[in-house]
Design an enzyme around this catalytic site. Structure first.
Site, short mmCIF file in Angstrom:
data_model
loop_
_atom_site.label_atom_id
_atom_site.label_comp_id
_atom_site.label_asym_id
_atom_site.label_seq_id
_atom_site.Cartn_x
_atom_site.Cartn_y
_atom_site.Cartn_z
N TYR A 123 0.83 -1.22 0.00
CA TYR A 123 0.00 0.00 0.00
C TYR A 123 0.86 1.26 0.00
O TYR A 123 0.33 2.36 0.14
CB TYR A 123 -0.92 0.01 1.22
CG TYR A 123 -2.07 -0.97 1.11
CD1 TYR A 123 -1.81 -2.33 1.04
CD2 TYR A 123 -3.38 -0.55 1.06
CE1 TYR A 123 -2.82 -3.25 0.93
CE2 TYR A 123 -4.41 -1.46 0.95
CZ TYR A 123 -4.13 -2.81 0.87
OH TYR A 123 -5.15 -3.70 0.76
N LYS A 190 3.64 -14.53 5.43
CA LYS A 190 3.91 -15.49 4.36
C LYS A 190 5.43 -15.56 4.21
O LYS A 190 5.99 -15.37 3.13
CB LYS A 190 3.20 -15.03 3.07
CG LYS A 190 3.23 -16.02 1.94
CD LYS A 190 2.22 -17.14 2.08
CE LYS A 190 2.40 -18.15 0.99
NZ LYS A 190 1.56 -19.36 1.17
N ASP A 224 -2.33 -18.02 4.39
CA ASP A 224 -3.33 -18.84 3.69
C ASP A 224 -3.96 -19.84 4.66
O ASP A 224 -5.19 -20.03 4.68
CB ASP A 224 -2.75 -19.53 2.45
CG ASP A 224 -1.34 -20.03 2.65
OD1 ASP A 224 -0.71 -19.65 3.65
OD2 ASP A 224 -0.85 -20.82 1.81
N ASP A 248 -5.73 -6.05 5.68
CA ASP A 248 -6.90 -5.54 4.99
C ASP A 248 -7.86 -6.69 4.67
O ASP A 248 -9.06 -6.64 4.93
CB ASP A 248 -6.43 -4.84 3.70
CG ASP A 248 -7.52 -3.98 3.08
OD1 ASP A 248 -8.58 -3.84 3.70
OD2 ASP A 248 -7.29 -3.45 1.98
#
Ligand code: NAD
Length: 361
Positions: A123, A190, A224, A248
């Protein structure tokens, strides 16, 4: 007496902000509102999406209540929401996801808090457009330095994650957990794939967790897997801390777990100031229809009252909201078992019911 900046926003912003202001005042807190425009309305009146007066007002008052602001997709229109968060370094986005009896949802008794890093990651707005010379240069440089091939017709978004911002957000999450009598912080990442960005976030989290050892439990989860765990066993989690993009996505997922965007409040907090706003956007199709659910905006007001240490008013207002929702009579269409139920009320009328209930609490 508190001086607070009020940014009504656009779309359904005016209606839900007005409802929240009325409820907050009815909770018995003396507030002087400094109303400033941002977004589409400001553009029409001043030629600017985010006039300087908006950030100046927040810097002066230190606290703002903000309605949603539209960001048209795929145009040069910069997101006012991101600009406010970045302009004031509101680095922590705090989004509680809590079950309220009477709200349709898959699970009961969920009480999660999502702490999202707000200042960097994908972002950051550092992007290279497909076909531009600077993009070609970057692609050539990357190939030279890493021997990795990026297709020449690619666009590129940069994902910076710093040690400073990672430690700051994780420390914030642990501090929040401590102050709010929470038991566990889960770091979501991740790092198995993005070793130098998410890996740094995770490494920073592990280090900060050490400072809170024995007081708050620390866990790690790959993003995930986390989405699946949250959908299957949300009660296993307490406070989640995440980089910007995952934060988000996961905060909307958690809003969905407790009944949707209509009831999901949020706060953007920095070291000096804070802006409180609902998770939902401006829902333009409901603009001016007195239809939108004001709950998320009112609960953002509850978070604001807690930030201002107006805990009695905050508790009373949250109780009034939860009682009106549990009763299920004076609620907007989305809180009825059947959204077409003709007995649903409008935004203003739901606020009236909450104000009436406050008189009995
Ligand atoms: P949205 O949250 O505005 O609306 C999605 C759907 O959720 C709506 O169509 C509606 O069915 C439902 N919904 C949302 N809020 C509701 C409420 N209070 N009561 C009842 N139903 C409600 O998301 P979107 O359509 O993706 O975004 C619309 C605009 O808002 C976009 O321009 C987006 O960029 C902007 N946005 C702003 C913010 C912000 O100001 N912080 C946040 C998210 C999106």
């Amino acid at each position: 007496m508190h001086n607070i900046t009020l940014i009504p926003g656009d779309g359904i912003g005016y209606e839900v902000s007005l409802a929240a202001v009325r409820c907050i005042e009815a909770a018995g807190v003396n507030i002087q509102w400094d109303k400033v425009l941002a977004g589409q309305d400001a553009l029409e009146k001043t030629g600017e999406l985010l006039p300087k007066s908006v950030l100046d007002s927040i810097r002066k008052n230190k606290v703002a209540l903000k309605g949603p602001i539209t960001t048209p997709i795929g145009t040069g229109f910069r997101s006012v929401n991101v600009a406010i968060r970045q302009g004031l370094d509101l680095f922590a986005c705090v989004r509680p996801a809590k079950s309220y009896s009477g709200v349709k949802s898959r699970f009961k008794d969920i009480d999660l808090v999502i702490v999202r890093e707000n200042s960097e990651d994908l972002y950051s707005g550092i992007e290279f457009e497909e076909g531009k010379p600077e993009t070609q240069n970057l692609i050539a440089q990357i190939q030279k330095d890493t021997h990795k091939i990026i297709r020449p017709d690619s666009g590129i978004s940069i994902k910076p994650i710093s040690k400073f911002a990672s430690e700051r957000i994780v420390r914030f999450a642990f501090q929040y957990a401590l102050e709010n009598k929470r038991k566990k912080v889960t770091c979501v990442h991740k790092a198995n794939i993005m070793k130098f960005t998410d890996g740094l976030f995770l490494h920073s989290a592990r280090q900060v967790a050490g400072e809170f050892a024995g007081k708050i439990i620390f866990e790690e989860a790959i993003v995930d897997n986390m989405t699946m765990q949250l959908v299957q066993k949300p009660h296993n989690y307490d406070v989640l801390v995440l980089p910007n993009l995952y934060g988000d996505i996961i905060s909307d997922l958690c809003a969905g777990l407790v009944g949707g965007l209509g009831v999901a409040p949020g706060a953007n907090i920095g070291t000096q100031m804070a802006v409180f706003e609902a998770v939902h956007g401006s829902a333009p199709k409901y603009k001016g229809k007195n239809k939108a659910n004001p709950t998320a905006m009112i609960l953002s007001g509850v978070l604001m009252l807690r930030y201002l240490k107006e805990n009695t008013a905050a508790d009373r207002l949250e109780k009034a909201v939860s009682q009106v929702i549990a009763e299920g009579k004076s609620v907007t269409y989305d809180l009825k078992p059947d959204p077409l139920d003709p007995s649903s009320v409008g935004t203003a009328q739901m606020a009236d019911a909450i104000i009436d209930r406050l008189k009995k609490i």
